[in-house]
Design a protein around this motif. Structure first.
Motif, PDB file in Angstrom:
ATOM      1  N   LYS A 102     -21.351  77.293  25.770  1.00 29.26           N
ATOM      2  CA  LYS A 102     -20.620  78.254  24.961  1.00 29.26           C
ATOM      3  C   LYS A 102     -20.397  77.503  23.460  1.00 29.26           C
ATOM      4  N   ALA A 144     -18.186  82.328  22.044  1.00 26.46           N
ATOM      5  CA  ALA A 144     -17.120  82.815  23.014  1.00 26.46           C
ATOM      6  C   ALA A 144     -16.180  83.306  22.183  1.00 26.46           C
ATOM      7  N   ALA A 145     -15.886  82.679  20.815  1.00 22.15           N
ATOM      8  CA  ALA A 145     -14.584  82.945  19.749  1.00 22.15           C
ATOM      9  C   ALA A 145     -15.177  82.639  18.706  1.00 22.15           C
ATOM     10  N   TYR A 160      -8.784  92.824  14.820  1.00 25.76           N
ATOM     11  CA  TYR A 160      -8.411  91.240  15.128  1.00 25.76           C
ATOM     12  C   TYR A 160      -7.692  90.592  13.941  1.00 25.76           C
ATOM     13  N   ASN A 184     -13.826  91.659  19.661  1.00 24.76           N
ATOM     14  CA  ASN A 184     -12.936  91.332  20.819  1.00 24.76           C
ATOM     15  C   ASN A 184     -12.945  89.613  20.825  1.00 24.76           C
ATOM     16  N   ILE A 185     -13.672  89.067  19.933  1.00 28.90           N
ATOM     17  CA  ILE A 185     -13.703  87.583  19.953  1.00 28.90           C
ATOM     18  C   ILE A 185     -13.311  86.940  18.703  1.00 28.90           C
ATOM     19  N   GLN A 187     -10.409  86.318  15.766  1.00 22.93           N
ATOM     20  CA  GLN A 187      -9.213  86.272  15.045  1.00 22.93           C
ATOM     21  C   GLN A 187      -9.313  85.971  13.489  1.00 22.93           C
ATOM     22  N   PHE A 220      -5.954  81.548  21.510  1.00 24.15           N
ATOM     23  CA  PHE A 220      -7.076  82.409  21.414  1.00 24.15           C
ATOM     24  C   PHE A 220      -8.205  81.964  22.012  1.00 24.15           C
ATOM     25  N   SER A 223      -8.094  81.131  25.854  1.00 21.41           N
ATOM     26  CA  SER A 223      -8.294  82.417  26.578  1.00 21.41           C
ATOM     27  C   SER A 223     -10.014  83.033  26.560  1.00 21.41           C
ATOM     28  N   LYS A 224     -10.552  82.685  25.524  1.00 19.76           N
ATOM     29  CA  LYS A 224     -11.908  83.391  25.462  1.00 19.76           C
ATOM     30  C   LYS A 224     -12.753  82.528  26.009  1.00 19.76           C
TER      31      LYS A 224
END
Length: 270
Positions: A102, A144-145, A160, A184-185, A187, A220, A223-224
Motif C-alpha cells: 500500500k 491508500a491515502a 475532501y 474518498n482517500i 485530505q 485519516f 483509517s484508510k
C-alpha cells in the motif's frame, strides 16, 4: 530446440521468477512518498512531519522523496511539469517492484500541486495540458491515502477539504471540479490566512500545517490503511506540536531498505 537450449531457457525463466518472488518478499506493507515545497532542499521538506508520523505509526514502513526541482520564480511552471512526471514515474516504478504494497502520498505546497495534478489531472496552466490522471492503473489500485497541505490548486467546495479557507489558491481548480477516482482517500488542508492556497497573507500559516493538522492527517491515513494490526502506539508530543522524531531503527528509507535487494538481483528490473 536442442535439449541444452531448453535447459538454459528453463533456468533463465526460473531465475527471473525467483528474483521477482525474492523482490516481492522483501517489499514493505506500506510505502510513503513525500513531495517538498518550493525552494526546500532535496528531501521531504515540510512534508516530513506527516511522513514521519506515518512511518512511526507503522512497523516496517518505508519512504522516499519525490525527486524534482521544487523551483520558484520563472522556473515554477516547468518545475511543476517535472514534478508531476516524477510522481507518476516514481510511484509506477515502486508499483512494478512491490505491487502488493500500500502507498501513502504526502504533498506540501508545490509538492501538493504536483501530487494533485498527477492523481487528479489538469489542465494546469502551461504545466499540464491534460485532464487525465498521469499515475498508472497499478498505482491507482495500491494508493491508500493522499495528504495535500497548502495546495495552490485548492478550490472551495471539494468534499475532501479541511480548514477554513473559502478562497482558491493561485493555481485554483475551476469551480465544480471533481476528482471522483480518489476523492474518498484525499485530505486537503488549507486555512484562509494561507497566501498560496487561499490568497491570505500569513506565510506562518502556510508553513504550519504539520503542527496544526499532523495528528488529524495521521488518523485519516491510518483509517484508510486499516493497519490496526501493525500499528504502533503513536508517540506523544509536548507543547501541542505534532512533530514526532523518528528513531534511526524505525526509519527505513527506500535507498537504505532496497539497495541490498537490487544489488542481490544484479540490477534486474522486470
Amino acid at each position: 530446440m536442442r535439449l541444452n537450449d531448453i535447459i538454459i531457457s528453463t533456468i533463465a525463466t526460473a531465475s527471473v521468477a525467483d528474483a521477482a518472488k525474492a523482490r516481492r518478499a522483501n517489499c514493505p506493507n506500506i510505502h510513503i512518498f513525500g513531495a517538498r515545497e518550493t525552494t526546500a532542499p532535496p528531501g521531504f521538506g515540510s512534508a516530513s512531519t506527516v511522513v514521519d508520523l506515518v512511518m512511526n505509526a507503522n512497523d516496517g514502513a518505508t519512504s522516499e522523496s519525490i525527486v524534482y526541482p521544487a523551483a520558484g520564480g520563472n522556473e515554477y511552471a516547468s518545475s511543476v511539469s517535472s514534478g508531476i512526471l516524477a510522481v507518476a514515474n516514481q510511484t509506477n516504478t515502486f508499483n512494478q517492484m512491490c505491487p502488493d504494497s500500500k502507498i501513502v502520498v504526502v504533498g506540501y505546497s508545490q509538492g501538493a500541486q504536483i501530487v494533485d495534478d498527477a492523481f487528479c489531472g489538469g489542465p494546469d496552466g502551461t504545466s499540464l495540458n491534460t485532464s487525465m490522471a498521469l499515475v498508472s492503473t497499478g498505482v491507482s489500485e495500491m494508493v491508500a491515502a493522499i495528504i495535500l497541505m497548502g495546495d495552490p490548486r485548492h478550490v472551495n467546495g471539494l468534499p475532501y477539504n479541511v480548514g477554513n479557507a473559502t478562497a482558491g489558491g493561485f493555481a485554483a481548480r475551476p469551480a465544480g471540479f471533481q476528482c471522483p477516482a480518489f476523492e474518498n482517500i484525499i485530505q486537503e488542508y488549507c486555512d484562509a490566512a494561507d497566501p498560496f492556497c487561499a490568497k491570505g497573507n500569513s506565510t506562518a500559516t502556510h508553513q504550519g500545517y504539520g503542527r496544526e493538522y499532523g495528528q488529524a492527517a495521521l488518523q485519516f491515513v491510518q483509517s484508510k490503511l486499516g493497519a490496526s494490526n501493525n500499528t504502533k502506539a503513536s508517540a506523544s508530543t509536548s507543547g501541542g506540536t505534532n512533530d514526532v522524531p523518528a528513531s534511526a531503527a524505525g526509519r527505513t528509507r527506500l535507498g537504505e531498505g532496497y539497495m541490498w535487494m537490487l544489488l542481490a538481483l544484479g540490477g534486474l528490473v522486470l
